[in-house]
Enzyme design. Structure first.
Site: not given
Ligand code: DQA
Length: 148
Positions: A12-13, A20, A25, A76, A79, A100, A102, A109
């Site tokens: 998501p996102n 964003r 990011y 990735n 959240a 995994e 990020h 954070r």
């Molecule tokens: C994320 C870190 C997560 O905490 C966040 O909710 C994201 C992006 C990252 O790529 O740093 O959506 O996975």
């Protein structure tokens, strides 16, 4: 030998990359990120397949569909990382070697980002290396797959 197939899943996102929180990011859009990953993976003779969804069930369906089709998964989960036991179970169900990743350094954070419930299903975890993290995740994952 045919090229390894790696499925790159973004949760998501992550379709909002470039818009964003660019301070966290970066400025690349999601399509730019996919092109960046594909170009590097091509040069490593790795075939990449891309999937992004804002929906937990759609991500789970995609993980299931990878069974016996993909050699590895780079995910990735956004959240969902921090609370989706359903994605953890999906990864465990297919037992495909998984990395995994990020973009941000989740450990420096907010407290809730320090928890990853999907990590037990992953043999590689990369955080805080920006977009390069996806490339590092692919190469570490491929080394593990080849060593199996
Ligand atoms: C994320 C870190 C997560 O905490 C966040 O909710 C994201 C992006 C990252 O790529 O740093 O959506 O996975």
């Amino acid at each position: 030998m045919s090229n390894l197939k790696i499925l790159v899943i973004n949760g998501p996102n992550l379709n909002m990359l470039g818009i964003r929180e660019p301070g966290i990011y970066g400025n690349m859009t999601y399509p730019m990120l996919c092109d960046f990953i594909k170009e590097k993976a091509d040069s490593m003779n790795i075939d990449t397949f891309f999937f992004q969804s804002n929906h937990e069930g759609a991500i789970i369906d995609e993980i299931h569909a990878a069974y016996r089709k993909m050699d590895g998964i780079v995910i990735n989960p956004g959240a969902f990382t921090h609370y989706s036991y359903a994605i953890l179970d999906a990864l465990k169900s297919v037992a495909i070697p998984t990395a995994e990743i990020h973009i941000s350094d989740v450990d420096s954070r907010e407290e809730f980002r320090k928890i990853s419930v999907v990590r037990p299903a992953c043999c590689v975890c990369i955080t805080g290396r920006g977009y390069q993290g996806y490339i590092d995740a692919i190469s570490e994952l491929v080394s593990k797959i080849k060593a199996e």
